[in-house]
Design a protein around this motif. Structure first.
Motif, PDB file in Angstrom:
ATOM      1  N   TYR A 278      13.901  64.275  93.855  1.00  0.00           N
ATOM      2  CA  TYR A 278      12.692  64.117  93.058  1.00  0.00           C
ATOM      3  C   TYR A 278      12.061  65.466  92.740  1.00  0.00           C
ATOM      4  CZ  TYR A 278      12.851  59.243  94.532  1.00  0.00           C
ATOM      5  OH  TYR A 278      13.233  57.967  94.768  1.00  0.00           O
TER       6      TYR A 278
ATOM      7  N   ALA B 268      19.149  45.740  79.844  1.00  0.00           N
ATOM      8  CA  ALA B 268      17.747  46.053  80.130  1.00  0.00           C
ATOM      9  C   ALA B 268      16.830  44.981  79.568  1.00  0.00           C
ATOM     10  CB  ALA B 268      17.387  47.416  79.547  1.00  0.00           C
TER      11      ALA B 268
ATOM     12  N   ARG C 137      21.608  58.249  97.221  1.00  0.00           N
ATOM     13  CA  ARG C 137      20.586  58.597  98.220  1.00  0.00           C
ATOM     14  C   ARG C 137      19.343  57.776  97.941  1.00  0.00           C
ATOM     15  NH1 ARG C 137      22.385  62.950  95.827  1.00  0.00           N
ATOM     16  NH2 ARG C 137      20.415  63.203  94.736  1.00  0.00           N
TER      17      ARG C 137
ATOM     18  N   PHE D  12       7.882  47.813  81.275  1.00  0.00           N
ATOM     19  CA  PHE D  12       7.458  46.836  80.278  1.00  0.00           C
ATOM     20  C   PHE D  12       7.016  45.510  80.908  1.00  0.00           C
ATOM     21  CE2 PHE D  12       9.061  43.344  77.458  1.00  0.00           C
ATOM     22  CZ  PHE D  12       7.948  43.304  76.642  1.00  0.00           C
ATOM     23  N   PRO D  13       7.845  44.854  81.741  1.00  0.00           N
ATOM     24  CA  PRO D  13       7.350  43.592  82.317  1.00  0.00           C
ATOM     25  C   PRO D  13       6.158  43.784  83.248  1.00  0.00           C
ATOM     26  CG  PRO D  13       9.497  44.138  83.215  1.00  0.00           C
ATOM     27  CD  PRO D  13       9.242  45.106  82.121  1.00  0.00           C
ATOM     28  N   GLU D  14       6.069  44.969  83.840  1.00  0.00           N
ATOM     29  CA  GLU D  14       4.979  45.184  84.779  1.00  0.00           C
ATOM     30  C   GLU D  14       3.631  45.331  84.064  1.00  0.00           C
ATOM     31  OE1 GLU D  14       5.103  48.220  88.337  1.00  0.00           O
ATOM     32  OE2 GLU D  14       6.782  46.844  88.215  1.00  0.00           O
TER      33      GLU D  14
ATOM     34  N   PHE E 297       9.734  45.887  93.426  1.00  0.00           N
ATOM     35  CA  PHE E 297       9.140  45.708  92.107  1.00  0.00           C
ATOM     36  C   PHE E 297       8.336  44.425  92.111  1.00  0.00           C
ATOM     37  CE2 PHE E 297      13.224  47.953  91.369  1.00  0.00           C
ATOM     38  CZ  PHE E 297      12.643  49.194  91.222  1.00  0.00           C
TER      39      PHE E 297
ATOM     40  N   SER F 176      19.630  59.992  92.664  1.00  0.00           N
ATOM     41  CA  SER F 176      20.887  59.301  92.424  1.00  0.00           C
ATOM     42  C   SER F 176      20.972  58.090  93.337  1.00  0.00           C
ATOM     43  CB  SER F 176      22.049  60.252  92.687  1.00  0.00           C
ATOM     44  OG  SER F 176      23.075  59.598  93.392  1.00  0.00           O
TER      45      SER F 176
ATOM     46  N   GLN G 209      10.129  55.951  91.136  1.00  0.00           N
ATOM     47  CA  GLN G 209      11.013  56.701  92.035  1.00  0.00           C
ATOM     48  C   GLN G 209      12.020  55.777  92.707  1.00  0.00           C
ATOM     49  OE1 GLN G 209       8.377  58.928  94.621  1.00  0.00           O
ATOM     50  NE2 GLN G 209       8.489  60.685  93.245  1.00  0.00           N
ATOM     51  N   ALA G 210      11.550  54.579  93.102  1.00  0.00           N
ATOM     52  CA  ALA G 210      12.463  53.630  93.738  1.00  0.00           C
ATOM     53  C   ALA G 210      13.561  53.227  92.767  1.00  0.00           C
ATOM     54  CB  ALA G 210      11.695  52.393  94.201  1.00  0.00           C
ATOM     55  N   ALA G 211      13.188  52.965  91.507  1.00  0.00           N
ATOM     56  CA  ALA G 211      14.186  52.593  90.511  1.00  0.00           C
ATOM     57  C   ALA G 211      15.171  53.730  90.282  1.00  0.00           C
ATOM     58  CB  ALA G 211      13.500  52.217  89.200  1.00  0.00           C
ATOM     59  N   GLN G 212      14.650  54.970  90.263  1.00  0.00           N
ATOM     60  CA  GLN G 212      15.536  56.129  90.082  1.00  0.00           C
ATOM     61  C   GLN G 212      16.539  56.226  91.215  1.00  0.00           C
ATOM     62  OE1 GLN G 212      12.724  59.306  89.806  1.00  0.00           O
ATOM     63  NE2 GLN G 212      12.845  59.400  87.565  1.00  0.00           N
ATOM     64  N   SER G 213      16.057  56.005  92.434  1.00  0.00           N
ATOM     65  CA  SER G 213      16.988  56.193  93.541  1.00  0.00           C
ATOM     66  C   SER G 213      17.910  54.986  93.706  1.00  0.00           C
ATOM     67  CB  SER G 213      16.266  56.563  94.836  1.00  0.00           C
ATOM     68  OG  SER G 213      15.820  55.431  95.505  1.00  0.00           O
TER      69      SER G 213
ATOM     70  N   SER H 249      14.297  42.178  81.434  1.00  0.00           N
ATOM     71  CA  SER H 249      12.849  42.327  81.282  1.00  0.00           C
ATOM     72  C   SER H 249      12.116  40.994  81.257  1.00  0.00           C
ATOM     73  CB  SER H 249      12.535  43.129  80.028  1.00  0.00           C
ATOM     74  OG  SER H 249      12.840  42.345  78.892  1.00  0.00           O
TER      75      SER H 249
ATOM     76  N   ARG I  89       5.718  55.276  92.713  1.00  0.00           N
ATOM     77  CA  ARG I  89       6.726  54.881  93.707  1.00  0.00           C
ATOM     78  C   ARG I  89       7.699  53.855  93.150  1.00  0.00           C
ATOM     79  NH1 ARG I  89       3.903  50.287  96.970  1.00  0.00           N
ATOM     80  NH2 ARG I  89       1.959  50.243  95.812  1.00  0.00           N
ATOM     81  N   TYR I  90       7.247  53.011  92.198  1.00  0.00           N
ATOM     82  CA  TYR I  90       8.168  52.046  91.597  1.00  0.00           C
ATOM     83  C   TYR I  90       9.211  52.783  90.771  1.00  0.00           C
ATOM     84  CZ  TYR I  90       4.629  48.671  92.937  1.00  0.00           C
ATOM     85  OH  TYR I  90       3.751  47.920  93.648  1.00  0.00           O
TER      86      TYR I  90
ATOM     87  N   HIS J  23       7.046  42.441  89.970  1.00  0.00           N
ATOM     88  CA  HIS J  23       7.264  41.333  89.034  1.00  0.00           C
ATOM     89  C   HIS J  23       8.595  40.635  89.274  1.00  0.00           C
ATOM     90  CE1 HIS J  23       9.320  44.748  87.284  1.00  0.00           C
ATOM     91  NE2 HIS J  23      10.041  43.903  86.587  1.00  0.00           N
TER      92      HIS J  23
ATOM     93  N   ALA K 106      18.746  53.772  88.343  1.00  0.00           N
ATOM     94  CA  ALA K 106      18.304  53.450  86.985  1.00  0.00           C
ATOM     95  C   ALA K 106      17.935  54.717  86.229  1.00  0.00           C
ATOM     96  CB  ALA K 106      17.099  52.521  87.043  1.00  0.00           C
TER      97      ALA K 106
ATOM     98  N   ILE L 242      12.354  49.615  80.031  1.00  0.00           N
ATOM     99  CA  ILE L 242      12.479  48.244  79.527  1.00  0.00           C
ATOM    100  C   ILE L 242      12.433  47.220  80.651  1.00  0.00           C
ATOM    101  CG2 ILE L 242      13.916  46.663  78.202  1.00  0.00           C
ATOM    102  CD1 ILE L 242      14.999  49.051  76.709  1.00  0.00           C
ATOM    103  N   ALA L 243      13.091  47.495  81.768  1.00  0.00           N
ATOM    104  CA  ALA L 243      13.210  46.463  82.798  1.00  0.00           C
ATOM    105  C   ALA L 243      12.150  46.557  83.884  1.00  0.00           C
ATOM    106  CB  ALA L 243      14.606  46.525  83.433  1.00  0.00           C
ATOM    107  N   ILE L 244      11.481  47.686  84.029  1.00  0.00           N
ATOM    108  CA  ILE L 244      10.447  47.795  85.061  1.00  0.00           C
ATOM    109  C   ILE L 244       9.057  47.950  84.442  1.00  0.00           C
ATOM    110  CG2 ILE L 244       9.593  49.155  87.019  1.00  0.00           C
ATOM    111  CD1 ILE L 244      12.102  47.706  87.696  1.00  0.00           C
TER     112      ILE L 244
ATOM    113  N   GLU M 122       2.525  52.844  88.963  1.00  0.00           N
ATOM    114  CA  GLU M 122       2.618  53.683  90.163  1.00  0.00           C
ATOM    115  C   GLU M 122       3.970  54.370  90.272  1.00  0.00           C
ATOM    116  OE1 GLU M 122       1.047  52.519  93.958  1.00  0.00           O
ATOM    117  OE2 GLU M 122       0.054  50.848  92.970  1.00  0.00           O
TER     118      GLU M 122
ATOM    119  N   PHE N 160      18.423  43.588  90.706  1.00  0.00           N
ATOM    120  CA  PHE N 160      18.141  44.818  89.966  1.00  0.00           C
ATOM    121  C   PHE N 160      18.954  45.973  90.529  1.00  0.00           C
ATOM    122  CE2 PHE N 160      15.998  48.785  89.210  1.00  0.00           C
ATOM    123  CZ  PHE N 160      15.634  48.695  87.878  1.00  0.00           C
TER     124      PHE N 160
END
Lengths: 285, 270
Positions: A54, A116, A76, B179-181, A86, A73, B161-165, A120, B158-159, A88, B168, B175-177, B156, A97
């Protein structure tokens, strides 16, 4: 194998520059669980965000399996102190997901766009889930049973307790097939009993499978319970002041925790943290 | 518990009927007249309910056509504006370059009333349906872009960052995090912009269009047919209320993951 090669990092704002990490070098072997311990504000979490990708170091490199880390990545995975499910998505959809993100790179850009958009909306999501990925359903059920969340797969995070959210996050991490799990004070917000259960679960599902993990914590007892190696950091700017091996049998339940060796190791770690914490403070003044 | 909420809801529903009923009675009293007793307000200033009903019957099928025309224009314009607005808002929040390129432009157009553009829109697109829909969609586009942008920057970290790790990339996260949020929050913005859309549609019809309630009101104005003007206003109110209810119901159906069960106006079954 993760290597940290002579890392320097400082935060800068308009007027001041704060040195956070100063010449830190170490390594984390595959299948090893390393706990990072240090006084509050010493740069433990910053170190973790460097490992995750990050954040970039000012000098020095993080090398993961021979390749320099340039960004986050899926190999990790980070679990934060606050849960990052998430909101929602239901528990099962959160896991779904993770699977989709894992296969993301394989799609063309057009396929990515479609996936994607399917993800959604809640209606298309469950449809995709049922039709595209029936094989992973079985795996999901196994993982949910392992973490003790059977029956809660269709709950939204808002309807789960703090401990259940942690379990759900662990389930998501397990299906994501990540190589390294990084935990940033993961159980800090839990009560004592739930924390013990989670440590147990982590031990059973992650450490006993000899998978790599990095745990940032300020609780030396937790460090000794979880880790194979404890790294003690000095106050800011952080360097490693102690590297303590923990050779205790797993699982480290109550019997191990009451043993003489455990107490000795915990004391060693405690002393390492405290002598350096006070040292650092006096030099700062 | 649930039945309790439902009873409460019915009572509140009755309350809102009460306020409408009160206004209706006041309207009747103010405009009541007999041969010996003139009305408190002349029928030119405030036509009676019977006058309005009479004008509705005399306008006949044209009235139905005009109502549908306006409603259709609003819905079409709103849909186009919302889709492009949310898309643009997400793009702006994703890219610093696009943000600095386009945001000043949008901020410059935003305070300008869309209606002021009517002469140009008519010059470029002519009279008819296309320019009407264009203006309505422009109005909702600007509102939706700004609110999507600000909501998306408020998600936020952290969501993300969580998706990145989890692996995504930016496209999947948008689109998937994100937008719906932010969609439940955006449904509020859509409600606000739907009201604006009615205003724009009617004003645009008023200034230059064939058909639609704005057209009806303009024609009635030139002959001082205040009963027809009032009729047009009442139908507009009903249409706007209906659209608002539809959007509200949709907004509720997509925010199930966010809302607490212990909500007084919750109608879903748990």
């Amino acid at each position: 194998m993760i290597e940290l090669r002579n890392i320097f990092l400082s935060f800068r704002n308009a007027t001041t520059e704060i040195e956070v990490i100063k010449g830190l070098s170490t390594y984390i072997k595959d299948g090893e669980c390393v706990a990072v311990l240090g006084p509050s504000g010493c740069g433990k979490s910053t170190l973790l965000s460097l490992l995750a990708g990050y954040r970039k170091a000012n000098r020095g490199t993080v090398v993961f399996n021979g390749v320099a880390v340039t960004g986050p990545s899926c190999e990790r995975l980070v679990m934060f102190q606050q849960d990052a499910l998430f909101p929602h998505l239901t528990v099962r959809e959160n896991m779904f997901f993770a699977r989709c993100a894992l296969e993301w790179k394989r799609h063309s850009w057009f396929g990515r766009l479609i996936v994607a958009f399917l993800l959604s909306s809640s209606k298309t999501r469950s449809l995709t889930f049922r039709t595209i990925d029936p094989s992973s359903q079985k795996r999901f059920n196994e993982v949910l049973r392992d973490v003790g969340l059977s029956g809660f797969e269709d709950y939204f995070p808002k309807d789960l307790s703090g401990g259940m959210k942690k379990r759900a996050e662990l389930a998501r991490a397990l299906v994501s097939e990540t190589h390294v799990l990084m935990l940033d004070e993961p159980f800090g917000s839990l009560d004592a009993i739930t924390r013990e259960q989670m440590q147990d679960l982590l031990d059973r599902l992650w450490f006993q499978q000899h998978r790599t993990a990095v745990v940032v914590t300020h609780d030396w007892n937790e460090a000794v319970i979880l880790a194979d190696r404890v790294l003690v950091l000095s106050p800011r700017p952080a360097t490693i002041v102690a590297d303590i091996r923990i050779d205790l049998p797993r699982p480290r339940g109550k019997i191990v925790q009451r043993a003489e060796e455990f107490r000795k190791l915990a004391e060693t770690v405690y002393d390492a943290v405290h002598t350096h914490a006070t040292n650092g403070n006096t030099t700062e003044q | 518990m649930n039945s309790f909420f439902k009873v409460r809801q019915k009572r509140y529903g009755l309350l809102s009927l009460l306020s409408l009923g009160f206004i209706f009675i006041a309207w009747c009293v103010l405009t009541y007249s007999t041969s010996s007793h003139p009305a408190f307000v002349t029928s030119l200033k405030l036509p009676s309910p019977l006058d309005v009903l009479h004008s509705a019957l005399s306008t006949g099928p044209k009235l139905l056509e005009y109502s549908f025309t306006t409603f259709g224009r609003v819905i079409a314009g709103l849909l186009i504006g919302v889709v492009f607005g949310i898309g643009t808002g997400l793009l702006l929040s994703a890219s610093k370059i696009l943000d600095s390129l386009l945001t000043p432009l949008i901020e410059a157009i935003r305070p300008c009333p869309v209606i002021a553009l009517t002469p140009w829109v008519i010059l470029w697109l002519g009279l008819g349906t296309a320019p009407q829909i264009f203006m309505v969609s422009l109005g909702s586009f600007l509102v939706m872009t700004i609110s999507t942008y600000s909501q998306a920057s408020g998600v936020e970290s952290r969501y993300i960052q969580a998706a990145q790790s989890l692996g995504a990339d930016s496209l999947m996260i948008r689109i998937a995090i994100i937008f719906p949020e932010i969609l439940p929050a955006l449904s509020g913005a859509i409600r606000v912009s739907s009201a604006t859309c009615f205003g724009i549609a009617v004003a645009a019809e008023y200034l230059g269009a064939e058909g639609g309630l704005g057209f009806l009101i303009r024609n009635a104005r030139s002959t001082l047919n205040t009963d027809t003007i009032l009729l047009g206003i009442i139908i507009l109110g009903l249409e706007s209320y209906l659209l608002d209810k539809i959007i509200q119901a949709w907004g509720k159906s997509i925010s199930r993951w966010r809302d607490s069960h212990l909500n007084f106006d919750d109608t879903t079954n748990y």
